[in-house]
Design a protein around this motif. Structure first.
Motif, PDB file in Angstrom:
ATOM      1  N   GLY A 165       0.778  -1.228   0.000  1.00 47.47           N
ATOM      2  CA  GLY A 165       0.000   0.000   0.000  1.00 47.47           C
ATOM      3  C   GLY A 165       0.808   1.275   0.000  1.00 47.47           C
ATOM      4  O   GLY A 165       0.222   2.368   0.020  1.00 47.47           O
ATOM      5  N   SER A 166       2.119   1.200  -0.027  1.00 44.71           N
ATOM      6  CA  SER A 166       2.947   2.403  -0.018  1.00 44.71           C
ATOM      7  C   SER A 166       2.895   3.104  -1.370  1.00 44.71           C
ATOM      8  O   SER A 166       2.681   2.476  -2.415  1.00 44.71           O
ATOM      9  N   THR A 167       3.091   4.432  -1.323  1.00 45.15           N
ATOM     10  CA  THR A 167       3.068   5.218  -2.550  1.00 45.15           C
ATOM     11  C   THR A 167       4.359   5.019  -3.322  1.00 45.15           C
ATOM     12  O   THR A 167       5.455   5.110  -2.759  1.00 45.15           O
ATOM     13  N   LEU A 168       4.229   4.760  -4.599  1.00 47.63           N
ATOM     14  CA  LEU A 168       5.389   4.510  -5.444  1.00 47.63           C
ATOM     15  C   LEU A 168       5.943   5.821  -5.984  1.00 47.63           C
ATOM     16  O   LEU A 168       5.190   6.759  -6.274  1.00 47.63           O
ATOM     17  N   SER A 169       7.234   5.871  -6.135  1.00 47.14           N
ATOM     18  CA  SER A 169       7.871   7.061  -6.708  1.00 47.14           C
ATOM     19  C   SER A 169       7.703   7.071  -8.221  1.00 47.14           C
ATOM     20  O   SER A 169       7.704   6.032  -8.870  1.00 47.14           O
ATOM     21  N   SER A 170       7.574   8.273  -8.778  1.00 48.11           N
ATOM     22  CA  SER A 170       7.341   8.419 -10.209  1.00 48.11           C
ATOM     23  C   SER A 170       8.659   8.394 -10.972  1.00 48.11           C
ATOM     24  O   SER A 170       9.682   8.892 -10.502  1.00 48.11           O
ATOM     25  N   LYS A 171       8.627   7.807 -12.143  1.00 48.34           N
ATOM     26  CA  LYS A 171       9.792   7.754 -13.033  1.00 48.34           C
ATOM     27  C   LYS A 171       9.583   8.632 -14.266  1.00 48.34           C
ATOM     28  O   LYS A 171      10.231   8.442 -15.285  1.00 48.34           O
ATOM     29  N   GLY A 172       8.673   9.576 -14.142  1.00 48.89           N
ATOM     30  CA  GLY A 172       8.416  10.455 -15.271  1.00 48.89           C
ATOM     31  C   GLY A 172       7.256   9.956 -16.126  1.00 48.89           C
ATOM     32  O   GLY A 172       6.464   9.110 -15.709  1.00 48.89           O
ATOM     33  N   TYR A 173       7.180  10.484 -17.315  1.00 46.08           N
ATOM     34  CA  TYR A 173       6.085  10.164 -18.219  1.00 46.08           C
ATOM     35  C   TYR A 173       6.608   9.524 -19.489  1.00 46.08           C
ATOM     36  O   TYR A 173       7.770   9.697 -19.856  1.00 46.08           O
ATOM     37  N   ARG A 174       5.724   8.823 -20.133  1.00 50.62           N
ATOM     38  CA  ARG A 174       6.049   8.176 -21.402  1.00 50.62           C
ATOM     39  C   ARG A 174       4.920   8.431 -22.390  1.00 50.62           C
ATOM     40  O   ARG A 174       3.744   8.326 -22.032  1.00 50.62           O
ATOM     41  N   SER A 175       5.272   8.749 -23.618  1.00 52.26           N
ATOM     42  CA  SER A 175       4.275   8.974 -24.667  1.00 52.26           C
ATOM     43  C   SER A 175       4.031   7.673 -25.421  1.00 52.26           C
ATOM     44  O   SER A 175       4.976   7.049 -25.919  1.00 52.26           O
ATOM     45  N   VAL A 176       2.776   7.261 -25.490  1.00 53.09           N
ATOM     46  CA  VAL A 176       2.394   6.049 -26.211  1.00 53.09           C
ATOM     47  C   VAL A 176       1.198   6.381 -27.094  1.00 53.09           C
ATOM     48  O   VAL A 176       0.525   7.397 -26.917  1.00 53.09           O
ATOM     49  N   THR A 177       0.944   5.521 -28.049  1.00 53.61           N
ATOM     50  CA  THR A 177      -0.190   5.696 -28.952  1.00 53.61           C
ATOM     51  C   THR A 177      -1.033   4.432 -28.921  1.00 53.61           C
ATOM     52  O   THR A 177      -0.522   3.337 -29.163  1.00 53.61           O
ATOM     53  N   PHE A 178      -2.301   4.598 -28.602  1.00 53.28           N
ATOM     54  CA  PHE A 178      -3.235   3.480 -28.594  1.00 53.28           C
ATOM     55  C   PHE A 178      -3.938   3.440 -29.946  1.00 53.28           C
ATOM     56  O   PHE A 178      -4.626   4.386 -30.332  1.00 53.28           O
ATOM     57  N   GLN A 179      -3.751   2.351 -30.691  1.00 47.54           N
ATOM     58  CA  GLN A 179      -4.318   2.216 -32.029  1.00 47.54           C
ATOM     59  C   GLN A 179      -5.601   1.403 -31.956  1.00 47.54           C
ATOM     60  O   GLN A 179      -5.640   0.347 -31.322  1.00 47.54           O
ATOM     61  N   SER A 180      -6.635   1.893 -32.625  1.00 39.62           N
ATOM     62  CA  SER A 180      -7.922   1.207 -32.588  1.00 39.62           C
ATOM     63  C   SER A 180      -8.652   1.392 -33.908  1.00 39.62           C
ATOM     64  O   SER A 180      -8.222   2.149 -34.778  1.00 39.62           O
ATOM     65  N   LEU A 181      -9.776   0.695 -34.047  1.00 37.64           N
ATOM     66  CA  LEU A 181     -10.618   0.852 -35.231  1.00 37.64           C
ATOM     67  C   LEU A 181     -11.185   2.262 -35.348  1.00 37.64           C
ATOM     68  O   LEU A 181     -11.579   2.692 -36.428  1.00 37.64           O
ATOM     69  N   PHE A 182     -11.238   2.970 -34.251  1.00 40.48           N
ATOM     70  CA  PHE A 182     -11.884   4.271 -34.224  1.00 40.48           C
ATOM     71  C   PHE A 182     -10.877   5.393 -34.029  1.00 40.48           C
ATOM     72  O   PHE A 182     -11.194   6.437 -33.462  1.00 40.48           O
ATOM     73  N   GLY A 183      -9.669   5.190 -34.533  1.00 40.25           N
ATOM     74  CA  GLY A 183      -8.666   6.239 -34.522  1.00 40.25           C
ATOM     75  C   GLY A 183      -7.547   5.982 -33.529  1.00 40.25           C
ATOM     76  O   GLY A 183      -7.703   5.220 -32.570  1.00 40.25           O
ATOM     77  N   ASP A 184      -6.407   6.617 -33.788  1.00 39.55           N
ATOM     78  CA  ASP A 184      -5.274   6.557 -32.872  1.00 39.55           C
ATOM     79  C   ASP A 184      -5.452   7.588 -31.762  1.00 39.55           C
ATOM     80  O   ASP A 184      -5.866   8.720 -32.021  1.00 39.55           O
ATOM     81  N   VAL A 185      -5.107   7.191 -30.552  1.00 39.54           N
ATOM     82  CA  VAL A 185      -5.235   8.086 -29.401  1.00 39.54           C
ATOM     83  C   VAL A 185      -3.860   8.249 -28.763  1.00 39.54           C
ATOM     84  O   VAL A 185      -3.339   7.305 -28.176  1.00 39.54           O
ATOM     85  N   PRO A 186      -3.240   9.426 -28.870  1.00 43.28           N
ATOM     86  CA  PRO A 186      -1.955   9.659 -28.191  1.00 43.28           C
ATOM     87  C   PRO A 186      -2.175   9.821 -26.694  1.00 43.28           C
ATOM     88  O   PRO A 186      -3.106  10.505 -26.257  1.00 43.28           O
ATOM     89  N   LEU A 187      -1.319   9.193 -25.901  1.00 46.38           N
ATOM     90  CA  LEU A 187      -1.447   9.225 -24.446  1.00 46.38           C
ATOM     91  C   LEU A 187      -0.113   9.610 -23.827  1.00 46.38           C
ATOM     92  O   LEU A 187       0.955   9.275 -24.342  1.00 46.38           O
ATOM     93  N   ARG A 188      -0.184  10.300 -22.705  1.00 43.38           N
ATOM     94  CA  ARG A 188       0.987  10.626 -21.894  1.00 43.38           C
ATOM     95  C   ARG A 188       0.759  10.009 -20.516  1.00 43.38           C
ATOM     96  O   ARG A 188      -0.045  10.502 -19.735  1.00 43.38           O
TER      97      ARG A 188
END
Length: 235
Positions: free
Chosen positions: A76-99
């Motif tokens: 249950g302890s809070t995890l330290s962040s390692k920053g962000y990563r940019s990914v793209t979710f590909q689907s039948l209804f368009g690509d969705v960029p995520l951070r």
């Protein structure tokens, strides 16, 4: 002339703890007097509408899933962040960029057996199961380039934009299916050289004995055989 306006809003309800949020995903305008060709949604409007809904839903779900990994599931302890990563979710209804945020492994366990961010759950390299299924299904029935053109024409799809992408996606689905075997059966070697499958093709044109507008057509016949020859005949 007066215009009719439709506003399509997507309402998100995350339970009693959070207030509902409404986002306008489309605005559709029509003249008061409408011809039959303008009834309902056009193809481009339908593609924009589904793409907008997909983007809002995926981003909200990714944010919720990201909160799930903020704390260790064991202590249950809070995890330290390692920053962000940019990914793209590909689907039948368009690509969705995520951070998405990445988290460090908790010190309470020596070996981490769970993913620490949504980016680790990229669903078969960031491809939605529906996109992989539809692409592989139609690729088994038509040439890869035709499948890419068909999907791009009907849907706001971004993950199958050319023949090479369709071919690679279909191969990944085939490799996954090939491994769906009982535990006692060894996995097949997907890189092993298999015997050549030879197909004999023959065809010809049948011409009408009448003049135009009668049409001619071509007849093709094929046969598979375990031999080392291929016959292609065009008349």
């Amino acid at each position: 002339m007066q215009k009719l306006v439709w506003r399509v809003k997507l309402v998100a309800d995350f339970g009693d703890e959070a207030a509902e949020t409404a986002v306008e995903v489309a605005r559709i305008e029509r003249n008061e007097f409408t011809v039959p060709e303008a009834l309902g949604l056009s193809l481009s409007e339908g593609k924009r509408l589904t793409a907008a809904i997909q983007m809002e839903m995926v981003r909200a779900q990714a944010a919720t899933m990201g909160e799930r990994f903020r704390c260790c599931a064991h202590c249950g302890s809070t995890l330290s962040s390692k920053g962000y990563r940019s990914v793209t979710f590909q689907s039948l209804f368009g690509d969705v960029p995520l951070r998405v945020r990445r988290f460090a492994n908790c010190q309470c366990r020596e070996v981490a057996d769970e993913p620490r961010s949504f980016s680790a759950l990229t669903l078969e390299r960031g491809i939605a199961p529906e996109l992989a299924y539809v692409t592989a299904k139609f690729a088994a029935l038509a040439p890869f380039a035709k499948v890419a053109d068909l999907l791009a024409e009907l849907l706001p799809v971004g993950g199958a934009v050319n023949a090479g992408t369709v071919r690679n996606g279909t191969r990944r689905v085939g490799e996954h299916i090939a491994r769906l075997r009982p535990e006692e059966v060894a996995d097949p070697d997907i890189d092993a050289v298999t015997p050549a499958v030879v197909i004999g093709l023959d065809g010809g044109y049948l011409r009408s004995r009448h003049r135009r507008p009668e049409r001619n057509f071509e007849v093709l016949a094929g046969k598979g055989a375990q031999s080392r020859w291929v016959l292609v005949d065009r008349i």
